[in-house]
Design an enzyme around this catalytic site. Structure first.
Site, PDB file in Angstrom:
ATOM      1  N   ILE A 165       0.830  -1.209   0.000  1.00 25.98           N
ATOM      2  CA  ILE A 165       0.000   0.000   0.000  1.00 25.98           C
ATOM      3  C   ILE A 165       0.863   1.257   0.000  1.00 25.98           C
ATOM      4  O   ILE A 165       0.365   2.361   0.171  1.00 25.98           O
ATOM      5  CB  ILE A 165      -0.990   0.003   1.184  1.00 25.98           C
ATOM      6  CG1 ILE A 165      -0.251  -0.029   2.524  1.00 25.98           C
ATOM      7  CG2 ILE A 165      -1.943  -1.176   1.074  1.00 25.98           C
ATOM      8  CD1 ILE A 165      -1.169   0.174   3.729  1.00 25.98           C
ATOM      9  N   GLU A 215       3.140   1.720  12.190  1.00 27.64           N
ATOM     10  CA  GLU A 215       2.309   2.372  13.222  1.00 27.64           C
ATOM     11  C   GLU A 215       3.125   3.314  14.112  1.00 27.64           C
ATOM     12  O   GLU A 215       2.706   4.429  14.402  1.00 27.64           O
ATOM     13  CB  GLU A 215       1.584   1.329  14.084  1.00 27.64           C
ATOM     14  CG  GLU A 215       1.072   0.092  13.351  1.00 27.64           C
ATOM     15  CD  GLU A 215       0.123   0.381  12.215  1.00 27.64           C
ATOM     16  OE1 GLU A 215      -0.643   1.358  12.274  1.00 27.64           O
ATOM     17  OE2 GLU A 215       0.157  -0.390  11.224  1.00 27.64           O
ATOM     18  N   ILE A 229      16.626  -2.646   9.982  1.00 27.13           N
ATOM     19  CA  ILE A 229      16.016  -1.829   8.928  1.00 27.13           C
ATOM     20  C   ILE A 229      16.434  -2.429   7.588  1.00 27.13           C
ATOM     21  O   ILE A 229      17.617  -2.493   7.264  1.00 27.13           O
ATOM     22  CB  ILE A 229      16.485  -0.361   9.051  1.00 27.13           C
ATOM     23  CG1 ILE A 229      16.082   0.208  10.412  1.00 27.13           C
ATOM     24  CG2 ILE A 229      15.925   0.486   7.907  1.00 27.13           C
ATOM     25  CD1 ILE A 229      14.603   0.112  10.742  1.00 27.13           C
TER      26      ILE A 229
END
Lengths: 326, 744
Positions: free
Chosen positions: B475, B711, B635
């Site tokens: 997305i 989030e 990461i």
């Protein structure tokens, strides 16, 4: 969107005739507001008279002032050298409005004629006397955060959204129109109307009348000017309210002043009494504070816009301080 | 790029960047199938009641109109009668609206009809001609007015172990007897996701029992399940394609009425049907962050130890579906406090169902918790960072488990240095620049490092490309890019020779992209599938070449056109030979979490530091600095991860300063219907957000060491800004957004 006819005359007279003869015809220039209104079914013209071919884009010297063609783009006016030199307040107000893309489409005449952004006006299912006379004012007892504190009626408490017009009313501009009965000049302060019992009418233009230009007389307001626009984000938002301030200062004494507010009334709100209170006084915060108090006489708030009673004088003070320091 | 360079961690450009910026990427409204028709929804103009009549005559006669469908003439949708509540979503009770099934109106702008025509313009024109009559009933759209009827979610009532139940450790409401205490109420207004791409679906019945939909969804498999159920079809008869999704922020986590409407319409006109919502409809029928009231009580000792916290909230939901979110989760585990009470309630209103919006409940809850932390620090005359350090926890106070990893102190240090926290004054209003008051604030975020099962297929193509496939979606975070990097390292080949395909329910299965879980879940599956492929190729090569048969799989190298051994350059087998032996068959590997969640508390952490400027006369707030530091494990791509953090931070600016959708309760209808009224930040509102990662692998969540970013990028930003506004002005705003009217 409803079906409509589209014509694009090359002569002003033909354009005027086309609209004068047909109650369902309307001019279109940049279309930045009208097309939105058509998509939403708020404006349902059956004929669009595109005036973009008319030679009304020039900005030129005329009778000790600037004559700005009605089809001059907002961005072109804001960037014009003569405007920036002679009427910097106008350039500031224009650049505070909309986005670069919209300023590249919107014209001077269209900017003046944009309709209110009141949410009740924009929703066909809600009452709105401006959109559909007699249905009531949805905002009166609704969510009226953005609404008027001056000059409203119980029929309509909407505000005019233009930034440019706030500067033009402060600068004593005159609107030049041509219509079926010929030409006439309308002082800018008389161009827009208060809602009264006929909020459906935003301006004093008559059917078929075409704005051809705006005259802005030269004045002493070339340095100490400021357009203070307060909004919730840094760009691309209509004003919670705005103040156009222009001062002529000599030896720290105010010789002349111009002051107008946007986002507070159904029309750009000139503050003549506050201007007079500034003349002859020193350009100090105390003077500005007194002028702000004068400006606020007669203001009245609704459920959600009481903040404007404080924000308006604060913004006047800030605009005058910034103008004086410019 | 050399094949042996490590790709994980590299700031690689997006693999689909060129497709996106050139317009070649196809979104769900861009599939121009032959004979396609266009659908436009007609929405109700009341919030509650019944439809008494629909006059569709004029619309049906309008040019190009193929059908006008409403509950008066809709075909029977078989699943509407058999499907009850959705067992796969235990957090909800009730279920989505069964579109065009009955005459009931449950929210304003609920679709009451769909008009199908041969062009979108004709469908839109005809939609305006549809006239409905209603028998309205009294509606409720105001949470405060319904607060007295708030209830414990049904799922919690039925299951005493459900996380939405009341929580208590130590004594209940112990803050009330604390030495130093506060009790504050906070309000988050309704916020709407508003991704750039509008919700859109193209529905195509390829046969009476075979449905293909090109849909904006965060979960191809969840969407497949929903519509297979709605039409009582085997799941394999439904195919969901979402190759590109133009942002979603949670609003494509659920199946919505417009999707059902398009599928019904395609059935009726027997043509593919495209339906795209308008921006206005994006407010009313595809979810939002629910309006939430919260009360937070806290007590502390004079030396800054928290003794008790009570956190209560009431979130809004619809009358037909119980939506819940973890608004109170952070309060239970973030700070050392012997007494903690949480109580979560819902208020059912006559509006559409909410849905998780980035950060979801945790971002809502963090506004209250992190604001209260700032309020308490101020009462104690303590630096808010010092106050947090005095209540730092080295294990999870909610369940006593050790953290899998927690590098939040490192985040504090990094962020404080970068924002210039040492300039912050304890006394509000101490710093100014002309008319602008300057303040500093911080807010902490945390979110579970969730991992689910995921399957990836890996296949060697004749040209040496390795094709990877997975039903996951992207997305916007750059899933395909991150997976390409993971695969490049696992295979030891140039990322240019890897193609990761996603967004198709026919691909090997994966969960929905949500809850910051995609890299945690699909990452290990990608890695394991690549290793399995390599081992399979080694085995195949070993059949005719003894050097490979005895080689270790780490020794195997995929070079240009050949499989070789790094220890023995002479050993090589061509791809062509391998493919002849079946080397082009996909290897499909499922990777699942193990028991690590039982042993460890697994969370990502973030801290956000804001410097704001507040105009003392106009009350305008500008965020002049924003520093976001995250402990998100490994990461995978510093560039896309940094981008994700920045996006989340900008979303937090919107939440803090401008986003609010208002309903006029008299009409039960939104008055904010477009971007002129509903403000999201523009470039001028956002400073150059600085991002720093601790970048320490978490050895427990998965083999890659990732914990999730999406989030925590947003959670804690709004309170950081609110706290900075307090530090600048001395004004505590407990109802978002912080608009000028609240500060003058």
């Amino acid at each position: 969107m409803n079906q409509f006819q589209y014509v694009r005359p090359s002569k002003a007279q033909a354009a005027i005739e086309a609209v004068a003869k047909d109650a369902n015809a309307t001019f279109i220039a940049g279309g930045t507001n009208l097309v939105d209104l058509m998509k939403r079914g708020i404006a349902t013209p059956q004929k669009l008279v595109d005036i973009n071919r008319l030679p009304l884009t020039k900005i030129e010297r005329e009778n000790n002032g600037l004559r700005i063609g009605a089809l001059a783009l907002n961005s072109a006016v804001a960037d014009d050298k003569q405007v920036r030199e002679k009427q910097p307040l106008l350039a500031l107000a224009l650049n505070a409005g909309a986005s670069a893309q919209l300023r590249n489409m919107a014209t001077v005449g269209g900017n003046m004629l944009q309709r209110t952004r009141c949410a009740y006006f924009y929703d066909l299912t809600m009452p709105c006397n401006k959109r559909e006379p007699g249905t009531g004012c949805g905002a009166l007892e609704g969510i009226n955060r953005m609404h008027a504190i001056f000059g409203f009626s119980d029929k309509c408490i909407a505000v005019h959204p233009s930034d440019m017009s706030v500067a033009l009313v402060a600068l004593d501009a005159t609107v030049l129109v041509t219509g079926p009965k010929g030409e006439r000049r309308i002082p800018f302060a008389d161009f827009h109307r208060l809602p009264g019992d006929t909020p459906e009418k935003d301006t004093n233009l008559e059917r078929g009348e075409l704005i051809t230009a705006v005259d802005v007389p030269d004045g002493p307001f070339t340095k100490h000017v400021h357009y203070q626009k307060v909004r919730e984000r840094a760009s691309y938002a209509f004003a919670l309210l705005s103040v156009a301030a222009a001062l002529d200062i000599e030896n720290n004494t105010i010789k002349a002043a111009r002051l107008a507010m946007g986002g507070v009334a159904h029309k750009p709100w000139r503050l003549t009494a506050a201007e007079q209170s500034l003349v002859g006084k020193p350009a100090t915060e105390e003077t500005f504070r007194q002028a702000a108090a004068v400006a606020m006489q007669g203001a009245k708030a609704f459920k959600h816009n009481a903040y404007k009673l404080k924000l308006a004088p604060n913004t006047i003070i800030q605009a005058l301080k910034t103008a004086a320091a410019a | 790029m050399k094949a042996q360079d490590k790709q994980i961690g590299a700031p690689m450009n997006r693999v689909d960047g060129h497709l996106k910026v050139t317009g070649a990427a196809k979104y769900s409204a861009e599939y121009e199938l032959p004979n396609i028709a266009y659908a436009v929804l007609v929405g109700s103009t009341i919030a509650r009641g019944r439809i008494t009549s629909i006059d569709a005559k004029a619309a049906e006669k309008a040019p190009g109109v193929l059908a006008v469908i409403s509950h008066f003439n809709s075909p029977k949708v078989p699943g509407f009668d058999t499907a009850g509540k959705d067992p796969s979503q235990p957090a909800t009770a009730g279920g989505p609206i069964k579109i065009f099934k009955d005459d009931k109106i449950r929210f304003n702008d609920q679709p009451i009809a769909v008009v199908v025509a041969d062009s979108w313009e004709r469908a839109r024109f005809a939609a305006r001609l549809v006239k409905a009559q209603y028998a309205p009933e009294k509606h409720k759209t105001n949470l405060e007015a319904s607060a007295s009827e708030a209830f414990l979610p049904t799922a919690a009532k039925k299951n005493p172990k459900h996380p939405m139940n009341d929580y208590q450790r130590g004594q209940a409401d112990a803050y009330k007897t604390g030495a130093i205490k506060l009790e504050s109420e906070y309000v988050i207004p309704t916020e709407v996701h508003h991704p750039m791409e509008l919700q859109a679906i193209t529905a195509h019945w390829e046969a009476p029992d075979r449905l293909t939909i090109y849909d904006k969804t965060q979960g191809t498999m969840a969407t497949r399940r929903d519509f297979a159920r709605e039409w009582n079809l085997p799941e394999e008869n439904v195919k969901v394609i979402a190759t590109f999704v133009g942002g979603a922020f949670g609003n494509a986590l659920h199946s919505w009425p417009h999707e059902s409407a398009a599928i019904i319409a395609a059935k009726v006109v027997n043509r593919p049907v495209k339906l795209m919502l308008t921006r206005e409809q994006m407010f009313t029928m595809v979810g939002y962050r629910p309006y939430t009231w919260q009360k937070l009580g806290m007590s502390a000792t004079p030396d800054g130890k928290i003794t008790a916290i009570t956190h209560e909230s009431i979130g809004q939901t619809s009358t037909y579906e119980e939506f819940t979110e973890s608004t109170l989760a952070q309060t239970r585990m973030m700070y050392q406090s012997p007494n903690v009470t949480t109580r979560y309630r819902l208020a059912a209103l006559d509006i559409g169902s909410p849905i998780w919006m980035r950060g979801p409940g945790e971002a809502t809850g963090a506004f209250a918790l992190e604001s209260a932390m700032d309020e308490m620090a101020f009462m104690l005359n303590l630096d808010p960072l010092e106050f947090r350090l005095r209540n730092y926890t080295d294990k999870d106070p909610e369940n006593g488990k050790p953290w899998s990893t927690k590098f939040l102190k490192e985040c504090y240090q990094l962020g404080a240095e970068r924002v210039g926290w040492n300039k912050r004054q304890l006394k509000p209003g101490s710093l100014r620049d002309g008319e602008w008051l300057i303040g500093y604030g911080m807010g902490v975020g945390t979110f579970g490092a969730h991992r689910g099962a995921a399957t990836v297929g890996a296949q060697l193509l004749p040209d040496g490309t390795v094709l990877l496939q997975c039903a996951t979606t992207d997305i916007g975070p750059g899933t395909g890019t991150a997976m390409t990097q993971i695969a490049a390292d696992a295979l030891g080949i140039d990322p240019k020779r890897i193609r990761f395909e996603l967004g198709n329910s026919s691909f090997p299965k994966a969960g929905t992209q949500g809850g910051s879980s995609t890299v945690n879940s699909v990452g290990p599956a990608t890695q394991e599938a690549c290793l399995a492929l390599k081992d399979k190729l080694r085995t195949l090569a070993g059949a005719g070449n003894a050097a490979f048969a005895s080689a270790k799989k780490e020794d195997v190298t995929l070079a240009d056109g050949y499989l070789t051994l790094s220890s023995n350059a002479a050993a090589k087998v061509s791809y062509a030979d391998l493919i002849k032996q079946g080397g082009d068959k996909a290897v499909t590997v499922e990777a699942k979490p193990g028991g690590e969640g039982q042993k460890y508390s697994m969370y990502s952490f973030s801290v956000h530091f804001a410097e704001v400027r507040v105009h003392e006369l106009t009350g305008e707030v500008r965020v002049s600095k924003l520093v976001s530091c995250a402990d998100a494990g490994t990461i995978i791509n510093e560039k896309t991860a940094g981008n994700q953090m920045k996006g989340g931070a900008v979303g937090g600016i919107g939440m803090a300063l401008m986003e609010a959708a208002h309903i006029d309760d008299r009409f039960g209808r939104y008055v904010t219907k477009d971007f002129a009224d509903y403000h999201v930040p523009v470039h001028a509102d956002s400073p150059d957000v600085q991002v720093a990662f601790v970048n320490q692998p978490d050895p427990h969540v998965n083999a890659l060491g990732t914990k999730g970013i999406g989030e925590i990028a947003t959670i804690g930003v709004a309170p950081a800004i609110a706290n900075a506004v307090f530090n600048a002005t001395g004004k505590r705003v407990r109802e978002l957004p912080i608009t000028p009217d609240k500060l003058i």
